[in-house]
Design a protein around this motif. Structure first.
Motif, PDB file in Angstrom:
ATOM      1  N   GLY A 263       0.767  -1.235   0.000  1.00 56.10           N
ATOM      2  CA  GLY A 263       0.000   0.000   0.000  1.00 56.10           C
ATOM      3  C   GLY A 263       0.788   1.268   0.000  1.00 56.10           C
ATOM      4  O   GLY A 263       0.336   2.346   0.025  1.00 56.10           O
TER       5      GLY A 263
ATOM      6  N   SER B  64      -1.267   5.883  -3.710  1.00 54.58           N
ATOM      7  CA  SER B  64       0.024   5.641  -3.064  1.00 54.58           C
ATOM      8  C   SER B  64       1.149   5.608  -4.086  1.00 54.58           C
ATOM      9  O   SER B  64       2.249   6.101  -3.830  1.00 54.58           O
ATOM     10  CB  SER B  64       0.006   4.320  -2.297  1.00 54.58           C
ATOM     11  OG  SER B  64      -1.006   4.352  -1.325  1.00 54.58           O
ATOM     12  N   ASP B 181      -0.089   9.852   3.489  1.00 53.73           N
ATOM     13  CA  ASP B 181      -0.829   8.769   2.855  1.00 53.73           C
ATOM     14  C   ASP B 181      -1.629   8.036   3.929  1.00 53.73           C
ATOM     15  O   ASP B 181      -1.085   7.261   4.698  1.00 53.73           O
ATOM     16  CB  ASP B 181       0.144   7.816   2.143  1.00 53.73           C
ATOM     17  CG  ASP B 181      -0.581   6.868   1.199  1.00 53.73           C
ATOM     18  OD1 ASP B 181      -1.829   6.928   1.143  1.00 53.73           O
ATOM     19  OD2 ASP B 181       0.093   6.078   0.524  1.00 53.73           O
ATOM     20  N   GLU B 182      -2.897   8.321   3.960  1.00 48.36           N
ATOM     21  CA  GLU B 182      -3.808   7.761   4.954  1.00 48.36           C
ATOM     22  C   GLU B 182      -3.313   7.940   6.391  1.00 48.36           C
ATOM     23  O   GLU B 182      -3.074   6.981   7.102  1.00 48.36           O
ATOM     24  CB  GLU B 182      -4.050   6.272   4.667  1.00 48.36           C
ATOM     25  CG  GLU B 182      -4.632   6.068   3.281  1.00 48.36           C
ATOM     26  CD  GLU B 182      -5.093   4.636   3.066  1.00 48.36           C
ATOM     27  OE1 GLU B 182      -5.671   4.069   3.990  1.00 48.36           O
ATOM     28  OE2 GLU B 182      -4.856   4.114   1.961  1.00 48.36           O
TER      29      GLU B 182
END
Ligand code: ATP
Ligand code: MG
Lengths: 263, 332
Positions: A263, B64, B181-182
C-alpha cells in the motif's frame, strides 16, 4: 557524520534491549570452540606442528577466529532482504542519507556491542579453560586490530552485495544461506587456508574470503611473521577497495529497479 | 508558485501471471507471461504553496503509487516531476530534506527503541539545530500531546499514539511540503480531530503545503478546499470540493414526518418532485430544483397535513463520492 555515529549508538541501544539473546550465543560459541579444540588435539596427536602451526597456535587460532567472528558477523543481508520484502525500504529512500552507509553503521554498532559484551569476556573465559597463547608483542596486537577492522569491512561489503541482490531476485534466502556457508568454509574459520590442498589455496587467493577470518587469526597467533603480516593487511585493504566497485554498480541499478511492495 | 509540478506522469507495473499445472510451471521457466498495468496513467497536476489538497480515489486507484513517485521512492515510467524545484529521484538526498512523509500503514520510527531516541536520530539525520528543535518540536509535542509517550518503545504504543508520533517525526525538520498517505487510518474521533487541528495550524503558521490521501471524506471536508479525484490511474476531477458537490448532484431531499399515517394520494404533487415512503408516517421527497421549489413544497404539504418534523437533507460528500465511484464522473 554525526548521524552515522548516532546510528551506531541507536543500534547499540537496540542490542542492549535484546541482550538476553546473547547469553545463548555465548554458549553456542563456547561449544564450538571446545569441539574444535578437541578435534584438533586428536588430529595433532603426537605431531609437534602441522603446516607451520603448533597445537598451541592452533587452539589460539580456533578461539580467536570464533571470537573475531562475533565482531565481523552480521545479518544485514537478511535485514536488507526483509526490508525490501515488506516494503520498509520505502522509508529508507525518503531519508537524506546513504542507505548502504547507514546499514554499515548498524552493523558496526552491532559489532562493537558484541566485541565488548561477547568477544572480550568470551575470550577471557576461553583462556581460562583452554591453553591459549597471547602475544606479548604490541605490534602484533596493533596489526591484529587493523586487520580485524578490515575483516569487518570486507565481510560487510559481501553482505551488502548479497543484500542488494534481493532487489533483483526478490526471494534470495537461498543465496544468503549459500553465502554464509561459503564464508565459513573459505574464510579460514573452520580450517586455516594453509591446510587446504595447494590448488585450492591458489583459487582462494583470487577470492576475498580469506580476508575475513584467516588473516586476522593468523596475525593473532603469530602464524604470520614480518613481511607476511604487512602483505596480508595490504591484501585486505585491496579487497576492501575492489569490492566497492560492484557495490556501487549494483546499487545504482537497484535503485532504478526498486519496486516497493504494499500500500 | 508551484510546489509540485507533474506532467504526463505514468507508472506501469509488470506483473507475471503463472501458468497452471506442472507443464505450465515448466513453461514458465523459459518464457513468462506478463501483463502491464498502468497504476498511474498520464496525470498532470500543479499544486501551489500553502495549498491543502485531498487526493482521493477507490482502493487501487493509484494514490500511493503517485505519492511514492512524488517522494522519489519510485521512478516513473514516463512523464516529468518537479517538486520543490527538484527532480525527486535524481536529487534524492537533497530533495528529501525538503519534504515530510507519513505512510499510515507503515512505521518510520525504529520499533525497538524509545520514541525520543528515534527523534534524536532524525534530528541528527536532518541536521536540525538544538535551538530549532526545541522551539519547533516543543510546540509539536505539546499540540499532539505526545510528551508522556516519548520514553516508550514504539512497539508498546497503540495505533493512535504511534500515528501522532509518526506525524511529529515527519515534522522534525519543519518541511515546507508534507505528504500524508492515509494518516488517519484506524484512529478514533478525538485523535482525528487533534490531527486535523494540528495540520490546519501548521498550514496557517508555516504555509506548509499538504497533499493528503484518505478514505475518510470528513478529513477532506475539514481540511481541503481542493480535491483531486483519481480513478484507475486517471484524474477525473480536480477542483474545489464544494463544486464537486454542486456538480455531482442536483436537488435536495426533504423528509417529512407526519403525525398520523398518510396515504400517497394525500400528498402534494408538483412537477420535479418524487415521493418515496420510508415508513408509515415518514415520506421522503426528492426535489429536482432550487430552494424556491423546496419552500413551496413544504408550505403546501404543511397546510394539508399536520406534521411532526421536517428535515432538509444535503447530500453528503460521502454519498457524492460513492456515486462517482459507482457510476463514474459522467453523472456530474
Ligand atoms: N509493486 C507492485 N507491483 C505490481 N502492481 C502494483 C504494485 N504496487 C501497486 N500495484 C498496483 O497498482 C495499482 C495502484 O496501487 P496503489 O497502491 O497506488 O493504490 P491506492 O490508490 O493507494 O489504493 P489504496 O486506497 O487501497 O491504498 C493497484 O492496482 C495495485 O495492484
Ligand atoms: Mg494506498
Amino acid at each position: 557524520m554525526s548521524m552515522y555515529l548516532e546510528m551506531i549508538r541507536v543500534r547499540f541501544l537496540m542490542m542492549l534491549a535484546y541482550r538476553t539473546n546473547y547469553y545463548s550465543g555465548i554458549l553456542i560459541y563456547s561449544i564450538n570452540i571446545g569441539a574444535y579444540y578437541f578435534l584438533w588435539s586428536a588430529i595433532y596427536g603426537n605431531n609437534e606442528e602441522i603446516q607451520g602451526l603448533s597445537v598451541l597456535q592452533m587452539t589460539t587460532y580456533v578461539a580467536v577466529a570464533w571470537m573475531a567472528r562475533a565482531f565481523y558477523f552480521n545479518n544485514i543481508d537478511r535485514e536488507i532482504a526483509a526490508e525490501i520484502k515488506d516494503g520498509k525500504v520505502a522509508i529508507e529512500m525518503i531519508r537524506p542519507y546513504n542507505y548502504l552507509g547507514m546499514k554499515t553503521m548498524q552493523a558496526l554498532g552491532e559489532g562493537i556491542f558484541r566485541l565488548l559484551f561477547f568477544s572480550v569476556p568470551g575470550m577471557i573465559i576461553v583462556a581460562l579453560v583452554f591453553p591459549i597463547s597471547f602475544s606479548a608483542n604490541l605490534s602484533t596486537w596493533l596489526f591484529f586490530f587493523v586487520s580485524l577492522v578490515f575483516s569487518f569491512i570486507v565481510n560487510t561489503q559481501i553482505n551488502l552485495l548479497t543484500g542488494i541482490m534481493s532487489f533483483f531476485l526478490f526471494n534470495n534466502t537461498g543465496l544468503i544461506r549459500a553465502k554464509r556457508v561459503v564464508i565459513d568454509l573459505f574464510s579460514g574459520l573452520l580450517l586455516p587456508i594453509s591446510f587446504y590442498p595447494l590448488w585450492a589455496q591458489t583459487v582462494m587467493t583470487y577470492l576475498p574470503f580469506q580476508a575475513i577470518s584467516y588473516i586476522p587469526s593468523m596475525i593473532f597467533t603469530e602464524g604470520f611473521v614480518g613481511k607476511e603480516i604487512f602483505n596480508a593487511v595490504l591484501l585486505q585493504a585491496f579487497w576492501a577497495l575492489i569490492l566497492l566497485i560492484p557495490i556501487r554498480l549494483l546499487w545504482s541499478l537497484a535503485k532504478k529497479q526498486l519496486i516497493v511492495q504494499g500500500g | 508558485m508551484n510546489v509540485i509540478e507533474v506532467q504526463n506522469l505514468r507508472k506501469e507495473f509488470k506483473s507475471y501471471s503463472s501458468r497452471s499445472g506442472l507443464s505450465g510451471a515448466f513453461r514458465d521457466l523459459f518464457t513468462r507471461n506478463y501483463k502491464t498495468l498502468a497504476a498511474v496513467d498520464d496525470i498532470s497536476l500543479n499544486i501551489k504553496q500553502g495549498e491543502m489538497v485531498g487526493y482521493i480515489g477507490e482502493n487501487g486507484a493509484g494514490k500511493s503509487t503517485t505519492i511514492k513517485m512524488l517522494t522519489g521512492i519510485l521512478t516513473p515510467t514516463s512523464g516529468s516531476i518537479v517538486v520543490n524545484g527538484m527532480n525527486p529521484h535524481k536529487q534524492r538526498e537533497e530533495f528529501v530534506r525538503t519534504i515530510g512523509v507519513v505512510f499510515g500503514q507503515r512505521s518510520q520510527l525504529w520499533w525497538d527503541i524509545a520514541v525520543q531516541e528515534s527523534f534524536r536520530l532524525l534530528k541528527k539525520v536532518y541536521r536540525v539545530s538544538d535551538e530549532d528543535y526545541n522551539r519547533h518540536m516543543g510546540h509539536v509535542i505539546e499540540t499532539l500531546e505526545i510528551g508522556p509517550l516519548l520514553d516508550k518503545p514504539v512497539r508498546k504504543l497503540s495505533l493512535g499514539q504511534r500515528m501522532r508520533c509518526e506525524l511529529a517525526a515527519a515534522l522534525i525538520h519543519n518541511p515546507p511540503l508534507l505528504f500524508l498517505d492515509e494518516p488517519t487510518i484506524g484512529l478514533d474521533v478525538l485523535v482525528k480531530l487533534k490531527i486535523r487541528k494540528f495540520l490546519k495550524e501548521i498550514n496557517e503558521q508555516y504555509k506548509t503545503t499538504i497533499l493528503l490521501t484518505t478514505h475518510d471524506l470528513t478529513d477532506i471536508e475539514a481540511l481541503c478546499e481542493r480535491v483531486v479525484l483519481l480513478d484507475e490511474g486517471k484524474i477525473i476531477y480536480d477542483g474545489k470540493l464544494n463544486q464537486l458537490q454542486s456538480q455531482a448532484v442536483e436537488g435536495k431531499q426533504v423528509e417529512f414526518e407526519f403525525l398520523t399515517e398518510i396515504a400517497k394520494n394525500n400528498l402534494v404533487f408538483l412537477p420535479n418532485v418524487q415521493w418515496e415512503q420510508k415508513d408509515a408516517t415518514t415520506w421522503l421527497a426528492h426535489v429536482n430544483g432550487d430552494e424556491r421549489l423546496v419552500s413551496q413544497l413544504i408550505s403546501l404539504v404543511v397546510q394539508k397535513n399536520p406534521i411532526k418534523n421536517v428535515r432538509i437533507n444535503e447530500v453528503s460528500t460521502e454519498e457524492i463520492v460513492r456515486k462517482i465511484y459507482e457510476e463514474g464522473m459522467a453523472l456530474a
